[in-house]
Design an enzyme around this catalytic site. Structure first.
Site, mmCIF file in Angstrom:
data_model
loop_
_atom_site.group_PDB
_atom_site.id
_atom_site.type_symbol
_atom_site.label_atom_id
_atom_site.label_comp_id
_atom_site.label_asym_id
_atom_site.label_seq_id
_atom_site.Cartn_x
_atom_site.Cartn_y
_atom_site.Cartn_z
ATOM 1 N N GLN A 71 54.066 -63.827 -25.154
ATOM 2 C CA GLN A 71 54.549 -65.181 -24.959
ATOM 3 C C GLN A 71 53.426 -66.211 -25.009
ATOM 4 O OE1 GLN A 71 57.339 -63.968 -21.331
ATOM 5 N NE2 GLN A 71 57.939 -65.894 -22.287
ATOM 6 N N HIS A 72 53.847 -67.476 -25.147
ATOM 7 C CA HIS A 72 53.032 -68.679 -24.872
ATOM 8 C C HIS A 72 51.957 -69.029 -25.906
ATOM 9 C CE1 HIS A 72 54.849 -67.934 -21.004
ATOM 10 N NE2 HIS A 72 54.008 -66.970 -20.676
ATOM 11 N N ASP A 233 58.264 -61.113 -24.847
ATOM 12 C CA ASP A 233 58.211 -59.655 -24.622
ATOM 13 C C ASP A 233 58.890 -59.217 -23.323
ATOM 14 O OD1 ASP A 233 56.181 -60.770 -23.077
ATOM 15 O OD2 ASP A 233 54.593 -59.484 -23.856
HETATM 16 O O1 5SP Z 1 52.036 -64.237 -20.415
HETATM 17 C C1 5SP Z 1 52.876 -63.393 -20.319
HETATM 18 C C2 5SP Z 1 54.191 -63.636 -19.663
HETATM 19 O O2 5SP Z 1 54.300 -64.898 -19.088
HETATM 20 C C3 5SP Z 1 52.578 -62.017 -20.865
HETATM 21 O O3 5SP Z 1 53.568 -61.125 -20.525
HETATM 22 C C4 5SP Z 1 52.424 -62.004 -22.320
HETATM 23 O O4 5SP Z 1 53.733 -62.148 -22.813
HETATM 24 C C5 5SP Z 1 51.712 -60.760 -22.862
HETATM 25 O O5 5SP Z 1 52.236 -59.529 -22.480
HETATM 26 P P1 5SP Z 1 51.603 -58.104 -22.877
HETATM 27 O O6 5SP Z 1 51.210 -58.164 -24.300
HETATM 28 O O7 5SP Z 1 50.497 -57.824 -21.946
HETATM 29 O O8 5SP Z 1 52.741 -57.121 -22.674
#
Ligand code: 5SP
Ligand code: ADP
EC number: 2.7.1.17
Length: 433
Positions: A71-72, A233
């Protein structure tokens, strides 16, 4: 048998599942690694996606697909649809000052009410403000802003820069879903619409944003296949697990996340719990840390052992590691919001400083942040009966043994699997039906 594809384009790698749409059985899988670092050229993710699809036997017999992803991350495009600069990822903390500035300008309470979020460096809005303040020439060129999964969906459907893509830079064809839109900091979970005033305040001007598809909506790719809106995700994992009331999902990947599916939106003006949406029309209150699986990677490396041996060492130590405590802020931290923090090891005595205790302290310290997250969800009224443990870190026996002690709830470990990709595949199957 109709086949669908689900993707997890996560921080460290891209995972592809080809799934039987009727039974949900995984028929083929593929993966490819992503570059390290918190600032990454999105083209590397596209290359990894294409390699993972090839590894999974290609798209030839697939009838629908959807992409879940980290995300983000800020993917900024110029008027020709070209990526302007490397994407700043969710774990890049350079925009911490921009987060403080936005809170000073708008107020934490008002931002929590308008967007469900109190800005921290992870969220896209702070990265856009950082761009405006530190790279004004780049900010001025931004014609569209996307997130990793939105941009990959656009590119794989056939859109992209003129001359490099069959369908060209049609920004009206950028699509996303509620869950990823809710992590931008300029989307309103109450109305389901973008908060353009906040986008403009961050970037300095308006820009094209992906259309937010509803849970049942779909678009098509260049070959006529149906494509779902995808998911962030964590929302993808919730869908893949079929998480319901009373379930809290604890994911130990690069990030540590603790989240639950909720019928009601949550508003936490302290910023501890992010008031995200999910990808099915509900909500996804979530707490995230920056330091999870890689804490174990780092301590295993330091001790010169693999994960199996790290786990054996940790399990052989007593709970509490004889007072040795690892505060694991190796990458700064997001919850609590300490972007400039570093890790520390305390309680070192001649007796406590053993390999076993250090391994145990790493597992306990990493899980402690997630335990605090679980309590923050509970304090907002989220019902919690059990935790479902997923992500690469869930493969550690020590994590599975220590988690119930630290989290204070029964912990179930679903069969090892790529639950984000499975959730995306489930969404693809639903748009095919
Ligand atoms: O920043 C967040 C949720 O707010 C993280 O969950 C990212 O979405 C990355 O996740 P992974 O790649 O570590 O699973
Ligand atoms: N047996 C294990 N014990 C602890 N950590 C592990 C184990 N196997 C993999 N990992 C770690 O899990 C992480 C990858 O998990 P994953 O959920 O795929 O991450 P992401 O979604 O952030 O890309 C890596 O840091 C890897 O070293």
């Amino acid at each position: 048998m109709a086949l669908v594809m689900g993707v997890d384009s996560s921080t460290q790698s891209c995972k592809v599942l080809v799934v039987d749409a009727d039974s949900g059985a995984v028929v083929r899988e593929g993966r490819a690694t992503h570059p390290a670092g918190t600032s990454v050229d999105p083209e590397a993710w596209l290359s990894a996606l294409r390699a993972a699809i090839a590894d999974a036997g290609g798209l030839g017999d697939v009838e629908a697909w959807a992409i879940g992803g980290q995300q983000h991350g800020m993917v900024v495009l110029d008027a020709e649809g070209r990526v302007i600069r490397d994407a700043l990822l969710w774990n890049d903390t350079r925009s911490a000052g921009a987060a403080s500035d936005l809170i000073a300008e708008f107020g934490a309470d008002a931002l929590a009410e308008r967007t469900g979020l109190v800005p921290v460096a992870s969220f896209t809005i702070t990265k856009l403000r950082w761009l405006r303040d530190h790279e004004p020439e780049n900010a001025a060129r931004v014609a569209a802003v996307a997130l990793p999964h939105d941009w990959l969906t656009w590119r794989l459907r056939g859109f992209g820069p003129q001359g490099e893509s069959p369908l060209g830079p049609v920004f009206a064809e950028l699509v996303t879903d509620r869950s990823d839109a809710s992590g931008t900091g300029y989307w309103d979970p109450a109305s389901g619409g973008y908060d353009r005033d906040l986008l403009i305040a961050a970037l300095g001007h308006d820009a094209a944003l992906p259309r937010v598809l509803g849970p049942e909506e779909w678009v098509i790719d260049q070959d006529g296949r149906r494509v779902g809106g995808g998911a962030g995700d964590n929302a993808g994992a919730a869908l893949g697990l079929g998480a319901g009331p009373g379930d809290v999902v604890v994911s130990i990947g690069t990030s540590g996340t603790v989240f639950a599916v909720s019928e009601q939106r949550t508003i936490d003006p302290t910023g501890t719990v992010a008031g995200f949406a999910d990808c099915t029309g509900r909500f996804l209150p979530l707490v995230a840390t920056l330091n999870a699986a890689r804490v174990l990677d780092a301590i295993a490396r330091l001790l010169g052992v693999d994960h199996a041996e790290l786990s054996r060492l940790a399990v052989s130590a007593e709970p509490g590691a004889a007072g040795l405590a690892l505060v694991p802020y190796f990458e700064g931290e997001r919850t609590p919001n300490l972007p400039d923090a570093t890790a520390s090891l305390t309680g070192m005595t001649l007796a406590s400083t053993t390999r076993e205790n250090l391994a145990r302290a790493a597992v306990e310290g990493m899980l402690a942040g997630l335990g605090a997250g679980l309590e923050a969800l509970r304090a907002l009224g989220v019902p919690i009966e059990r935790a479902l443990l997923i992500g690469g870190g869930a493969q550690s026996e020590a994590v599975r043994v220590v988690a119930p002690l630290v989290l204070g709830v029964p912990v179930e470990v679903p069969a090892p699997g790529e639950y984000v990709a499975l959730g995306a595949a489930r969404q693809a199957a639903s748009v095919l039906a």
